[in-house]
Design a protein around this motif. Sequence first.
Motif, PDB file in Angstrom:
ATOM      1  N   GLN A  52       0.808  -1.221   0.000  1.00 27.73           N
ATOM      2  CA  GLN A  52       0.000   0.000   0.000  1.00 27.73           C
ATOM      3  C   GLN A  52       0.839   1.267   0.000  1.00 27.73           C
ATOM      4  O   GLN A  52       0.320   2.362  -0.189  1.00 27.73           O
ATOM      5  CB  GLN A  52      -0.939   0.016   1.218  1.00 27.73           C
ATOM      6  N   CYS A  70     -10.553   0.587   3.366  1.00 27.81           N
ATOM      7  CA  CYS A  70      -9.144   0.386   3.054  1.00 27.81           C
ATOM      8  C   CYS A  70      -8.544   1.725   2.619  1.00 27.81           C
ATOM      9  O   CYS A  70      -9.166   2.451   1.848  1.00 27.81           O
ATOM     10  CB  CYS A  70      -9.035  -0.632   1.918  1.00 27.81           C
ATOM     11  N   HIS A  82      -7.247  -9.010   6.466  1.00 29.01           N
ATOM     12  CA  HIS A  82      -7.335  -7.971   5.426  1.00 29.01           C
ATOM     13  C   HIS A  82      -5.922  -7.585   4.951  1.00 29.01           C
ATOM     14  O   HIS A  82      -5.667  -7.501   3.753  1.00 29.01           O
ATOM     15  CB  HIS A  82      -8.076  -6.758   6.016  1.00 29.01           C
ATOM     16  N   GLU A  83      -5.008  -7.368   5.910  1.00 32.05           N
ATOM     17  CA  GLU A  83      -3.655  -6.918   5.537  1.00 32.05           C
ATOM     18  C   GLU A  83      -2.854  -8.025   4.846  1.00 32.05           C
ATOM     19  O   GLU A  83      -2.102  -7.752   3.911  1.00 32.05           O
ATOM     20  CB  GLU A  83      -2.906  -6.397   6.770  1.00 32.05           C
ATOM     21  N   HIS A 119      -3.491  -8.206   1.264  1.00 30.81           N
ATOM     22  CA  HIS A 119      -2.738  -7.222   0.468  1.00 30.81           C
ATOM     23  C   HIS A 119      -1.412  -7.811  -0.022  1.00 30.81           C
ATOM     24  O   HIS A 119      -0.951  -7.476  -1.116  1.00 30.81           O
ATOM     25  CB  HIS A 119      -2.427  -5.973   1.290  1.00 30.81           C
TER      26      HIS A 119
HETATM   27 ZN   LIG Z   1      -6.493  -2.444   2.852  1.00 29.62          ZN
END
Ligand SMILES: [Zn+2]
Length: 162
Positions: free
Chosen positions: A49, A89, A131-132, A135
């Motif tokens: 991210q 997010c 969730h992470e 990624h």
């Molecule tokens: Zn996210």
Amino acid sequence: MLKIATYPQPILRRTAKEVKVFDQELKDLATAMAKIMYEDDGIGLAAPQVSVSQRMLVIGAKDGKSFKAYINPEITFFSKEKCVNEEGCLSLPKIYGLVQRSKKVHVKYQDLDGKWQKEKIKDFNAIILQHEIDHLNGILFIDRVSKITQGQDLLDALKAKL
Ligand SMILES: [Zn+2]
């Protein structure tokens, strides 16, 4: 200076690479990630991210300052018991949706010194972690969403750019 990569930047779809070097640079990256996460009111942030394709992520704490870094994390157990929560997010600003995930997970990971750790996590932190880690594998919550609750029009406009 780190900057948040937003959807549909291709970096978010790449599978991140294993971290092999545990040095000061890695610690500085984790600190910088935590800083930008808090500045943007996030509760977790994965390296892709901030356009760094490495298997690491940070999760914030209730004090709004400290953080925990998970390097090369791997979930070794997903509970059959699930829960549904509204997720957002930092890479998909103003878009929210309902996602079903395991209520409890076990994770193994390396800390910033490269030492292997194991942890059992549940509820909110388990959701953030799942969730992470997604990624790191190029998966976004919109891939798992059952219903977009906010920002469907924004999402449609972003998808149209692909
Ligand atoms: Zn996210």
